[in-house]
Each structure stands twice: as structure tokens, then as C-alpha cells.
Design a protein around this motif. Structure first.
Motif, PDB file in Angstrom:
ATOM      1  N   ARG A  80       1.035  -1.227   0.070  1.00 52.22           N
ATOM      2  CA  ARG A  80      -0.137  -0.196   0.045  1.00 52.22           C
ATOM      3  C   ARG A  80       1.001   1.432  -0.173  1.00 52.22           C
ATOM      4  N   ALA A  81       1.899   1.201   0.599  1.00 56.36           N
ATOM      5  CA  ALA A  81       2.754   2.575   0.600  1.00 56.36           C
ATOM      6  C   ALA A  81       3.343   2.743  -0.716  1.00 56.36           C
ATOM      7  N   ARG A  82       3.882   1.735  -1.338  1.00 54.13           N
ATOM      8  CA  ARG A  82       4.385   1.941  -2.695  1.00 54.13           C
ATOM      9  C   ARG A  82       3.229   2.303  -3.641  1.00 54.13           C
ATOM     10  N   LEU A  83       2.058   1.689  -3.484  1.00 53.84           N
ATOM     11  CA  LEU A  83       0.878   2.141  -4.364  1.00 53.84           C
ATOM     12  C   LEU A  83       0.583   3.619  -4.168  1.00 53.84           C
ATOM     13  N   GLU A  84       0.425   4.103  -2.947  1.00 52.87           N
ATOM     14  CA  GLU A  84       0.227   5.330  -2.585  1.00 52.87           C
ATOM     15  C   GLU A  84       1.135   6.383  -3.075  1.00 52.87           C
ATOM     16  N   ARG A  85       2.637   5.914  -3.071  1.00 51.67           N
ATOM     17  CA  ARG A  85       3.448   6.724  -3.618  1.00 51.67           C
ATOM     18  C   ARG A  85       3.325   6.801  -5.140  1.00 51.67           C
TER      19      ARG A  85
ATOM     20  N   LEU B 128      -4.174  -4.474  -2.828  1.00 56.05           N
ATOM     21  CA  LEU B 128      -5.437  -3.901  -2.200  1.00 56.05           C
ATOM     22  C   LEU B 128      -6.210  -4.929  -1.465  1.00 56.05           C
ATOM     23  N   GLY B 129      -5.964  -6.276  -1.982  1.00 55.20           N
ATOM     24  CA  GLY B 129      -6.859  -7.213  -1.351  1.00 55.20           C
ATOM     25  C   GLY B 129      -8.131  -7.171  -1.996  1.00 55.20           C
ATOM     26  N   SER B 130      -8.444  -6.652  -3.043  1.00 52.60           N
ATOM     27  CA  SER B 130      -9.669  -6.602  -3.836  1.00 52.60           C
ATOM     28  C   SER B 130      -9.499  -6.585  -5.333  1.00 52.60           C
ATOM     29  N   PRO B 131      -9.914  -7.099  -6.024  1.00 57.47           N
ATOM     30  CA  PRO B 131      -9.779  -7.173  -7.411  1.00 57.47           C
ATOM     31  C   PRO B 131     -10.907  -5.947  -7.896  1.00 57.47           C
ATOM     32  N   GLU B 132     -11.977  -5.789  -7.418  1.00 64.11           N
ATOM     33  CA  GLU B 132     -12.959  -4.757  -7.797  1.00 64.11           C
ATOM     34  C   GLU B 132     -12.278  -3.415  -7.304  1.00 64.11           C
ATOM     35  N   ASP B 133     -11.852  -3.242  -6.047  1.00 56.19           N
ATOM     36  CA  ASP B 133     -10.977  -2.055  -5.909  1.00 56.19           C
ATOM     37  C   ASP B 133      -9.952  -1.714  -6.820  1.00 56.19           C
ATOM     38  N   ALA B 134      -9.416  -2.863  -7.327  1.00 60.95           N
ATOM     39  CA  ALA B 134      -8.096  -2.428  -8.487  1.00 60.95           C
ATOM     40  C   ALA B 134      -8.553  -1.661  -9.375  1.00 60.95           C
ATOM     41  N   TRP B 135      -9.686  -2.476 -10.036  1.00 63.62           N
ATOM     42  CA  TRP B 135     -10.447  -1.952 -11.480  1.00 63.62           C
ATOM     43  C   TRP B 135     -10.892  -0.415 -11.089  1.00 63.62           C
TER      44      TRP B 135
ATOM     45  N   ARG C 201      -7.776   8.730   0.643  1.00 68.30           N
ATOM     46  CA  ARG C 201      -8.546   8.345   1.708  1.00 68.30           C
ATOM     47  C   ARG C 201      -9.241   6.850   1.829  1.00 68.30           C
ATOM     48  N   HIS C 202      -9.641   6.712   0.493  1.00 65.59           N
ATOM     49  CA  HIS C 202     -10.356   5.034   0.496  1.00 65.59           C
ATOM     50  C   HIS C 202      -9.403   4.151   0.857  1.00 65.59           C
ATOM     51  N   LEU C 203      -8.056   4.180   0.461  1.00 67.30           N
ATOM     52  CA  LEU C 203      -7.158   3.295   0.836  1.00 67.30           C
ATOM     53  C   LEU C 203      -7.019   3.003   2.320  1.00 67.30           C
ATOM     54  N   ASP C 204      -7.104   4.034   2.986  1.00 67.55           N
ATOM     55  CA  ASP C 204      -6.764   4.286   4.321  1.00 67.55           C
ATOM     56  C   ASP C 204      -7.983   3.743   4.960  1.00 67.55           C
ATOM     57  N   GLU C 205      -9.120   3.714   4.489  1.00 70.86           N
ATOM     58  CA  GLU C 205     -10.237   3.044   5.123  1.00 70.86           C
ATOM     59  C   GLU C 205     -10.154   1.568   5.086  1.00 70.86           C
ATOM     60  N   LYS C 206      -9.544   1.151   4.229  1.00 70.66           N
ATOM     61  CA  LYS C 206      -9.592  -0.450   4.090  1.00 70.66           C
ATOM     62  C   LYS C 206      -8.818  -1.056   5.238  1.00 70.66           C
TER      63      LYS C 206
END
Length: 187
Positions: free
Chosen positions: A82-87, A140-147, A182-187
Motif C-alpha cells: 500500500r505504501a508503494r501504491l500510494e507513492r 489492495l486485497g480486492s480485484p474490484e477495488d483495483a479496477w 482516503r479510500h485506501l486508508d479506510e480499508k
């Protein structure tokens, strides 16, 4: 003059580099063969030593550019957490990426032209997008969130490139980036 054994492949790679940048900046359909060849210092006639048609060049550009985007965005060879994804989101959703389409991601720059291309080009694009989505799904742990994340990133960049002022471009990419983080942080 005699050319080295690698000259043809080197010229092809230069043509792909140059054509990819020109296509992402101004669209591929509007680029003529003569202009594409002139950018690498060759005549239009030399084009056919490297590609059978302009459509063949477009297919090669799409495959190459999308693979490069996947390598950068999926952090190939590195752990994508997640940290790398956020960067990555911070770099992707930036004014500099909005304003320099030629050096950026091919997905928002060429998406509309890819959608109108033949099935093999669209399949190549699908393969790259699925590879990226799968890498993001793992993080992300979610295929739907990735799309959804992918669609949001591309959409924000397209919208930001549509507007005239840097102020509005900045508002679009920053608000989109902040929303996604923010959405990533809520997960």
C-alpha cells in the motif's frame, strides 16, 4: 555505407520511442508516416523497412507503451504494498504527469484510439490492463477495488488534460488523489 548488424533494430527502437511520444502527445491518427520518420531523421520511404503499415506501428506502440506503464505502475520486480501504491498515486496524479503526456502513461493518452483499433490491439491492451489490475488487487486485497482505482486514475488524468488552466488541472488531480488515498486508508 555499411550499417552494423544491429542498426535496423536500433532504428526500429528509436522509431518506437519517438512515435510513442508523439502519439501520446498529439494522437496517433493525426501523425503521418513522413512526420514520424522525420522525428528520427529518416525519410518516409524508410518506414516500410521497419513496419508493414501504420497500423502495425500503432500495434507495436500500444504493446510497448502499455508494457512500460505496467512495469512502472505494478512495480515489477519489487514488492507492491500500500505504501508503494500510494507513492505511485502521488506521481501518477500530478500536474507534471498531466502536462507531459509524451513521457507519461499511454492508457489515458491513447485509450480512445485503442478503443477504435482492431481486436488484436485491444487484446494487447486488455492483457496489459489485467496484469496491472492483478498486481494492484494483490496490494489492495480486492480485484474490484483495483479496477476502480485504475479507472479513477485514468479518468482523473483525462479530465485534467481536457481543461485549459493549470489551477483546474491541479484541483482535479489533487482532489482525485486525496480521495483515493482516503479510500485506501479506510480499508
Amino acid at each position: 555505407m555499411r550499417y552494423s548488424a544491429t542498426h535496423k533494430e536500433e532504428t526500429r527502437q528509436r522509431l518506437l520511442d519517438s512515435s510513442g511520444a508523439l502519439a501520446k502527445q498529439g494522437g496517433f491518427a493525426t501523425s503521418g508516416v513522413d512526420g514520424l520518420m522525420k522525428a528520427v531523421g529518416l525519410s518516409g520511404g524508410a518506414f516500410y523497412n521497419h513496419f508493414g503499415s501504420k497500423d502495425e506501428l500503432f500495434a507495436a506502440i500500444v504493446e510497448r507503451e502499455l508494457q512500460q506503464s505496467v512495469e512502472r505502475l505494478a512495480a515489477k520486480g519489487k514488492v507492491l504494498d500500500r505504501a508503494r501504491l500510494e507513492r505511485g498515486l502521488k506521481r501518477y496524479l500530478s500536474v507534471s504527469h498531466v502536462q507531459d503526456a509524451s513521457a507519461g502513461c499511454a492508457i489515458p493518452a491513447l485509450g480512445a484510439e485503442i478503443a477504435r483499433a482492431d481486436e488484436s490491439v485491444r487484446q494487447s491492451a486488455e492483457d496489459a490492463l489485467v496484469e496491472l489490475q492483478q498486481a494492484w488487487a494483490e496490494a489492495l486485497g480486492s480485484p474490484e477495488d483495483a479496477w476502480a482505482l485504475l479507472a479513477q486514475c485514468v479518468g482523473a488524468l483525462v479530465l485534467a488534460r481536457m481543461v485549459a488552466t493549470e489551477k483546474v488541472q491541479k484541483t482535479i488531480v489533487e482532489s482525485s488523489r486525496d480521495f483515493l488515498i482516503r479510500h485506501l486508508d479506510e480499508k
